[in-house]
Design a protein around this motif. Structure first.
Motif, PDB file in Angstrom:
ATOM      1  N   VAL A  64      37.743  33.236  33.334  1.00 51.24           N
ATOM      2  CA  VAL A  64      36.362  32.779  33.364  1.00 51.24           C
ATOM      3  C   VAL A  64      36.357  31.257  33.466  1.00 51.24           C
ATOM      4  N   ALA A 107      33.158  37.646  34.026  1.00 48.64           N
ATOM      5  CA  ALA A 107      34.448  37.066  34.388  1.00 48.64           C
ATOM      6  C   ALA A 107      35.036  37.730  35.629  1.00 48.64           C
ATOM      7  N   ASP A 110      31.485  30.221  36.501  1.00 45.92           N
ATOM      8  CA  ASP A 110      31.058  31.608  36.280  1.00 45.92           C
ATOM      9  C   ASP A 110      29.888  31.651  35.302  1.00 45.92           C
ATOM     10  N   THR A 168      37.759  39.778  37.164  1.00 46.79           N
ATOM     11  CA  THR A 168      38.719  40.734  36.612  1.00 46.79           C
ATOM     12  C   THR A 168      39.550  41.423  37.691  1.00 46.79           C
TER      13      THR A 168
END
Length: 154
Positions: free
Chosen positions: A48, A95, A52, A97
């Motif tokens: 993150v 975030a 973001d 991922t």
């Protein structure tokens, strides 16, 4: 030269269940702009950045949708009300991922520099063979090390 010579090993990490508010506090207190999100055992599950978070709290603009006589109106939402709604949201929800790009401590520094520049990343997680975060390497780390060890020798 290897990534291990450039990386920071005292890594500030977030847990997937940490709130956006908690991560924002970490950013401010630790003076960082991004960090890895790890399970309790250190396994990397996301990254993150301050970008973001900014994108997630951006106020929603007024919109009107017309689906052939069915109208939906989304009212304008200001920053304060948006923040109120999002601050307790889990950080893993906003975030990155998928498709995480990492380096190994044994990778050549040229590889890390290529990834940092190609993808415009500020920071890369350094993981071991079990995908556990053992460090981070940032553009600043690379520049500082080059300035200290290489440029001073020229």
């Amino acid at each position: 030269m290897k990534v291990r010579e450039f990386m920071i090993t005292n890594v500030i990490k977030a847990h997937p269940n940490d709130s956006i508010k908690e991560v924002m506090t970490m950013f401010v207190e630790k003076k960082v702009g991004g960090l890895p999100i790890c399970e309790t055992d250190g396994t990397l599950v996301g990254m993150v950045s301050d970008g973001d978070i900014l994108r997630s709290i951006k106020p929603i603009e007024q919109r009107v949708y017309d689906f052939i006589f069915y109208m939906e109106y989304l009212g304008e939402e200001n920053l304060q009300s948006r923040l109120k709604d999002l601050t307790e949201k889990e950080i893993i929800k906003i975030a990155k991922t998928k498709g995480l790009i990492t380096v190994s401590p044994d990778d050549e520094i040229e590889h890390a520099v290529t990834l940092l520049s190609k993808h415009h990343f500020k920071k890369l997680p350094v993981v071991n063979q079990n995908n556990r975060v053992v460090g981070v390497i940032s553009r600043g780390d690379v520049i500082r090390k080059i300035q200290k060890s290489i440029l001073n020798e020229l």
